[in-house]
Write a protein that holds these residues in place. Structure first.
Motif, PDB file in Angstrom:
ATOM      1  N   VAL A  49       1.031  -1.213   0.436  1.00  0.00           N
ATOM      2  CA  VAL A  49      -0.170   0.029  -0.220  1.00  0.00           C
ATOM      3  C   VAL A  49       0.476   1.358  -0.483  1.00  0.00           C
ATOM      4  CG1 VAL A  49      -1.820   1.196   1.303  1.00  0.00           C
ATOM      5  CG2 VAL A  49      -1.761  -1.197   0.959  1.00  0.00           C
ATOM      6  N   ARG A  50       1.908   1.417   0.917  1.00  0.00           N
ATOM      7  CA  ARG A  50       2.833   2.516   1.165  1.00  0.00           C
ATOM      8  C   ARG A  50       3.125   2.368   0.013  1.00  0.00           C
ATOM      9  NH1 ARG A  50       7.253   2.782   0.292  1.00  0.00           N
ATOM     10  NH2 ARG A  50       8.184   0.806  -0.165  1.00  0.00           N
ATOM     11  N   ALA A  51       3.862   1.528  -1.867  1.00  0.00           N
ATOM     12  CA  ALA A  51       4.519   1.860  -2.293  1.00  0.00           C
ATOM     13  C   ALA A  51       3.826   1.776  -3.725  1.00  0.00           C
ATOM     14  CB  ALA A  51       4.889   0.245  -2.751  1.00  0.00           C
ATOM     15  N   ILE A  52       1.775   2.116  -3.861  1.00  0.00           N
ATOM     16  CA  ILE A  52       1.747   2.282  -4.553  1.00  0.00           C
ATOM     17  C   ILE A  52       1.279   3.270  -3.930  1.00  0.00           C
ATOM     18  CG2 ILE A  52      -0.676   1.637  -5.267  1.00  0.00           C
ATOM     19  CD1 ILE A  52      -0.770  -1.120  -4.923  1.00  0.00           C
ATOM     20  N   ALA A  53       0.851   4.595  -2.741  1.00  0.00           N
ATOM     21  CA  ALA A  53       0.477   5.757  -2.541  1.00  0.00           C
ATOM     22  C   ALA A  53       1.676   6.537  -3.192  1.00  0.00           C
ATOM     23  CB  ALA A  53       0.013   5.226  -1.190  1.00  0.00           C
ATOM     24  N   ALA A  54       2.373   6.182  -2.959  1.00  0.00           N
ATOM     25  CA  ALA A  54       3.713   6.803  -2.998  1.00  0.00           C
ATOM     26  C   ALA A  54       4.071   6.937  -4.388  1.00  0.00           C
ATOM     27  CB  ALA A  54       5.306   6.328  -2.464  1.00  0.00           C
ATOM     28  N   HIS A  55       3.881   6.067  -5.521  1.00  0.00           N
ATOM     29  CA  HIS A  55       3.886   5.567  -6.704  1.00  0.00           C
ATOM     30  C   HIS A  55       2.760   6.691  -6.503  1.00  0.00           C
ATOM     31  CE1 HIS A  55       5.932   2.072  -6.884  1.00  0.00           C
ATOM     32  NE2 HIS A  55       6.827   3.040  -7.220  1.00  0.00           N
ATOM     33  N   LEU A  56       1.922   6.944  -6.780  1.00  0.00           N
ATOM     34  CA  LEU A  56       0.462   7.754  -7.192  1.00  0.00           C
ATOM     35  C   LEU A  56       1.419   9.273  -6.978  1.00  0.00           C
ATOM     36  CD1 LEU A  56      -2.478   6.161  -6.129  1.00  0.00           C
ATOM     37  CD2 LEU A  56      -2.237   6.822  -7.911  1.00  0.00           C
ATOM     38  N   GLY A  57       1.724   9.393  -5.869  1.00  0.00           N
ATOM     39  CA  GLY A  57       2.365  10.622  -4.635  1.00  0.00           C
ATOM     40  C   GLY A  57       3.421  11.494  -6.413  1.00  0.00           C
ATOM     41  N   GLN A  58       4.043  10.765  -6.654  1.00  0.00           N
ATOM     42  CA  GLN A  58       4.508  11.722  -7.691  1.00  0.00           C
ATOM     43  C   GLN A  58       4.339  11.432  -9.340  1.00  0.00           C
ATOM     44  OE1 GLN A  58       8.689   8.443  -7.392  1.00  0.00           O
ATOM     45  NE2 GLN A  58       9.221   9.459  -5.426  1.00  0.00           N
ATOM     46  N   ASN A  60       1.199  12.441  -8.785  1.00  0.00           N
ATOM     47  CA  ASN A  60       0.308  13.571  -9.250  1.00  0.00           C
ATOM     48  C   ASN A  60       1.059  14.928  -8.066  1.00  0.00           C
ATOM     49  OD1 ASN A  60      -2.189  12.866 -10.725  1.00  0.00           O
ATOM     50  ND2 ASN A  60      -1.656  10.967  -9.585  1.00  0.00           N
ATOM     51  N   PRO A  61       1.831  15.578  -7.954  1.00  0.00           N
ATOM     52  CA  PRO A  61       2.482  16.249  -7.515  1.00  0.00           C
ATOM     53  C   PRO A  61       1.946  17.364  -7.144  1.00  0.00           C
ATOM     54  CG  PRO A  61       4.164  16.466  -9.520  1.00  0.00           C
ATOM     55  CD  PRO A  61       2.594  15.170  -9.654  1.00  0.00           C
ATOM     56  N   ASP A 212     -10.760   8.711 -10.024  1.00  0.00           N
ATOM     57  CA  ASP A 212      -9.851   9.901 -10.129  1.00  0.00           C
ATOM     58  C   ASP A 212      -8.328   8.936  -9.395  1.00  0.00           C
ATOM     59  OD1 ASP A 212     -10.378  11.531  -8.095  1.00  0.00           O
ATOM     60  OD2 ASP A 212     -12.086  11.118  -8.514  1.00  0.00           O
ATOM     61  N   ALA A 213      -7.455  10.216  -9.448  1.00  0.00           N
ATOM     62  CA  ALA A 213      -6.202  10.170  -9.153  1.00  0.00           C
ATOM     63  C   ALA A 213      -6.582  10.699  -7.437  1.00  0.00           C
ATOM     64  CB  ALA A 213      -4.722  10.614  -9.544  1.00  0.00           C
ATOM     65  N   GLN A 214      -6.835  11.352  -7.579  1.00  0.00           N
ATOM     66  CA  GLN A 214      -7.820  12.098  -6.440  1.00  0.00           C
ATOM     67  C   GLN A 214      -8.084  11.046  -4.942  1.00  0.00           C
ATOM     68  OE1 GLN A 214      -8.499  15.980  -5.940  1.00  0.00           O
ATOM     69  NE2 GLN A 214      -9.530  16.191  -3.911  1.00  0.00           N
ATOM     70  N   SER A 215      -9.271  10.718  -5.480  1.00  0.00           N
ATOM     71  CA  SER A 215     -10.669   9.397  -4.801  1.00  0.00           C
ATOM     72  C   SER A 215      -9.463   8.586  -3.872  1.00  0.00           C
ATOM     73  CB  SER A 215     -11.003   9.625  -5.601  1.00  0.00           C
ATOM     74  OG  SER A 215     -11.672  10.932  -5.570  1.00  0.00           O
ATOM     75  N   VAL A 216      -7.695   8.090  -5.268  1.00  0.00           N
ATOM     76  CA  VAL A 216      -6.975   6.603  -5.030  1.00  0.00           C
ATOM     77  C   VAL A 216      -6.560   7.199  -3.915  1.00  0.00           C
ATOM     78  CG1 VAL A 216      -5.643   5.309  -5.881  1.00  0.00           C
ATOM     79  CG2 VAL A 216      -7.809   5.589  -7.202  1.00  0.00           C
ATOM     80  N   ILE A 217      -5.226   8.345  -3.865  1.00  0.00           N
ATOM     81  CA  ILE A 217      -4.586   8.624  -3.637  1.00  0.00           C
ATOM     82  C   ILE A 217      -5.560   8.808  -2.053  1.00  0.00           C
ATOM     83  CG2 ILE A 217      -2.863  10.597  -2.296  1.00  0.00           C
ATOM     84  CD1 ILE A 217      -2.214  10.900  -5.372  1.00  0.00           C
ATOM     85  N   ASP A 218      -6.503   9.652  -1.883  1.00  0.00           N
ATOM     86  CA  ASP A 218      -7.620   9.787  -0.151  1.00  0.00           C
ATOM     87  C   ASP A 218      -7.898   8.108   0.579  1.00  0.00           C
ATOM     88  OD1 ASP A 218      -7.197  12.205  -0.767  1.00  0.00           O
ATOM     89  OD2 ASP A 218      -9.391  12.671  -1.450  1.00  0.00           O
ATOM     90  N   GLU A 219      -8.132   7.317  -0.612  1.00  0.00           N
ATOM     91  CA  GLU A 219      -8.349   5.725  -0.185  1.00  0.00           C
ATOM     92  C   GLU A 219      -6.983   5.547   0.848  1.00  0.00           C
ATOM     93  OE1 GLU A 219     -11.276   4.765   1.362  1.00  0.00           O
ATOM     94  OE2 GLU A 219     -11.784   6.385   1.107  1.00  0.00           O
TER      95      GLU A 219
END
Length: 288
Positions: A49-58, A60-61, A212-219
């Motif tokens: 989960v951390r890895a996927i969240a980190a990839h999403l964050g990078q 969508n900076p 969308d990316a924001q909703s996925v990152i939030d969850e």
């Protein structure tokens, strides 16, 4: 032989105690293996989960989740993870000492503290020192259940997302090995770069987002924080069973030592009584 009878009573009492501590040692050893397997099984989930969240964050900076923002509030939150039962050596004492130092540090900085207690021992400690306990979860048993942890912890997570507190700290006993457990106080929120670091070789990964990316990152970030808390409780339970097994083994060994010493005293007392009786008999025969 009144003294001898009293010593026999003490020996019997210590032998009964030894039977109890031996049984508790065996039970803890049985539970320890299951707790360690459960703890190790939870680690890959949190890492993924951390890895996927980190990839999403990078990828969508432009979007920064509230858990990664720094708030200016003058209130901090702390989650105290302890055991529900005792007889596990100095495990709870060590983690509560670390919590006390952290509370003193926060108060010296001018911050008020809101606490969440997971475990009966931590709840009792926080109530004794007059800390503000906003939520609690006790009686977790031998298996941690995420649904029982989400409710109390969500109080602090929502408060941080709303900007009411400036940081959330997590204190628990980290499992190193069967003979060693370490009390730690870690910063849970805001999530630091250390939490969200990822492998540079795969830093360019991107995903197809739904919705969308924001909703996925939030969850994902909420699930990641929950997985960190679940992992800390699993580590604490593994540490509890290990510490209890070691403590009960030490108690059993000490009871055996006490029994040997009491038997030695009993034999000396008995021999002294026999010697005294023989001396009286000899003295009486000589007088006749």
């Amino acid at each position: 032989m009144a003294a001898g009878k009293e010593i026999r009573g003490k020996i019997k009492s210590v032998e009964n105690t030894k039977k109890i501590t031996k049984a508790m040692e065996m039970v803890a050893a049985s539970k320890m293996r299951k707790a360690q397997d459960r703890m190790r099984a939870a680690r890959p989930y949190a890492e993924k989960v951390r890895a996927i969240a980190a990839h999403l964050g990078q990828a969508n900076p432009e979007y920064v989740h509230p858990f990664m923002k720094v708030n200016d509030a003058k209130t901090a939150g702390i989650i105290v993870v302890t055991t529900d039962k005792g007889l596990c050596g100095g495990m709870n004492t060590n983690v509560l000492r670390a919590v006390t130092n952290k509370l003193r540090e926060l108060q010296d900085a001018g911050d008020q503290v809101q606490a969440v207690a997971i475990g009966n021992k931590g709840l009792g400690f926080l109530n004794r020192i007059g800390a503000r306990v906003v939520a609690q979860s006790v009686g977790l048993g031998d298996t941690p259940h995420l649904e029982r942890l989400i409710g109390p912890v969500k109080v602090l997570l929502d408060a941080y997302a709303e900007g009411k507190i400036n940081a959330v700290y997590l204190s628990y006993t980290k499992f190193i090995n069967t003979m060693r457990q370490e009390s730690v106080v870690e910063q849970l929120l805001p999530l630091s770069d250390e939490h969200m670091k990822t492998d540079k070789a795969h830093a360019s990964w991107d995903y197809i987002y739904e919705p969308d990316a924001q909703s996925v990152i939030d969850e994902l970030l909420v699930r990641y924080v929950e997985s960190l808390i679940y992992q800390s409780v699993a580590e604490n339970m593994a540490s509890e069973q290990s510490a209890r097994m070691v403590a009960m083994k030490a108690a059993t060994d000490n009871a055996g030592t006490v029994i040997d010493e009491l038997k030695l005293v009993y034999n000396k007392t008995r021999q002294a009584a026999i010697t005294k009786e023989l001396s009286e008999i000899v003295a009486g025969a000589a007088a006749v």
